[in-house]
Design a protein around this motif. Sequence first.
Motif, mmCIF file in Angstrom:
data_model
loop_
_atom_site.group_PDB
_atom_site.id
_atom_site.type_symbol
_atom_site.label_atom_id
_atom_site.label_comp_id
_atom_site.label_asym_id
_atom_site.label_seq_id
_atom_site.Cartn_x
_atom_site.Cartn_y
_atom_site.Cartn_z
ATOM 1 N N ASN A 25 0.867 -1.176 0.000
ATOM 2 C CA ASN A 25 0.000 0.000 0.000
ATOM 3 C C ASN A 25 0.903 1.226 0.000
ATOM 4 O OD1 ASN A 25 -2.436 -1.394 0.106
ATOM 5 N ND2 ASN A 25 -2.249 -1.647 2.308
ATOM 6 N N LEU A 26 0.732 2.034 -1.026
ATOM 7 C CA LEU A 26 1.613 3.179 -1.188
ATOM 8 C C LEU A 26 0.766 4.418 -1.469
ATOM 9 C CD1 LEU A 26 4.593 4.110 -1.493
ATOM 10 C CD2 LEU A 26 4.370 3.573 -3.902
ATOM 11 N N ASN A 27 0.893 5.419 -0.651
ATOM 12 C CA ASN A 27 0.221 6.699 -0.872
ATOM 13 C C ASN A 27 1.274 7.715 -1.275
ATOM 14 O OD1 ASN A 27 -2.345 5.764 -0.107
ATOM 15 N ND2 ASN A 27 -1.813 6.039 2.049
ATOM 16 N N VAL A 28 1.074 8.270 -2.454
ATOM 17 C CA VAL A 28 2.044 9.233 -2.985
ATOM 18 C C VAL A 28 1.311 10.533 -3.289
ATOM 19 C CG1 VAL A 28 3.658 9.741 -4.843
ATOM 20 C CG2 VAL A 28 3.420 7.393 -4.002
ATOM 21 N N LYS A 29 1.846 11.601 -2.803
ATOM 22 C CA LYS A 29 1.272 12.920 -3.080
ATOM 23 C C LYS A 29 2.312 13.705 -3.871
ATOM 24 C CE LYS A 29 -0.763 16.962 -0.896
ATOM 25 N NZ LYS A 29 -1.100 17.596 0.387
#
Length: 52
Positions: A25-29
């Motif tokens: 799970n990767l959240n990239v902004k």
Amino acid sequence: MTSLWLSACTPTVKIEPPDKPIVINLNVKIEHEIKIKVEKELNNLLENDELF
């Protein structure tokens, strides 16, 4: 006798694939800023309503 003792203590490494799929799970902004520098003459040309 020594060779028997050394062969009995040989370490082993096992590499096995996991039974379940690997989930990441990767959240990239990502934010970016674009700066445009326009010369004054060009800016006046773009503001002319007759051209567009």
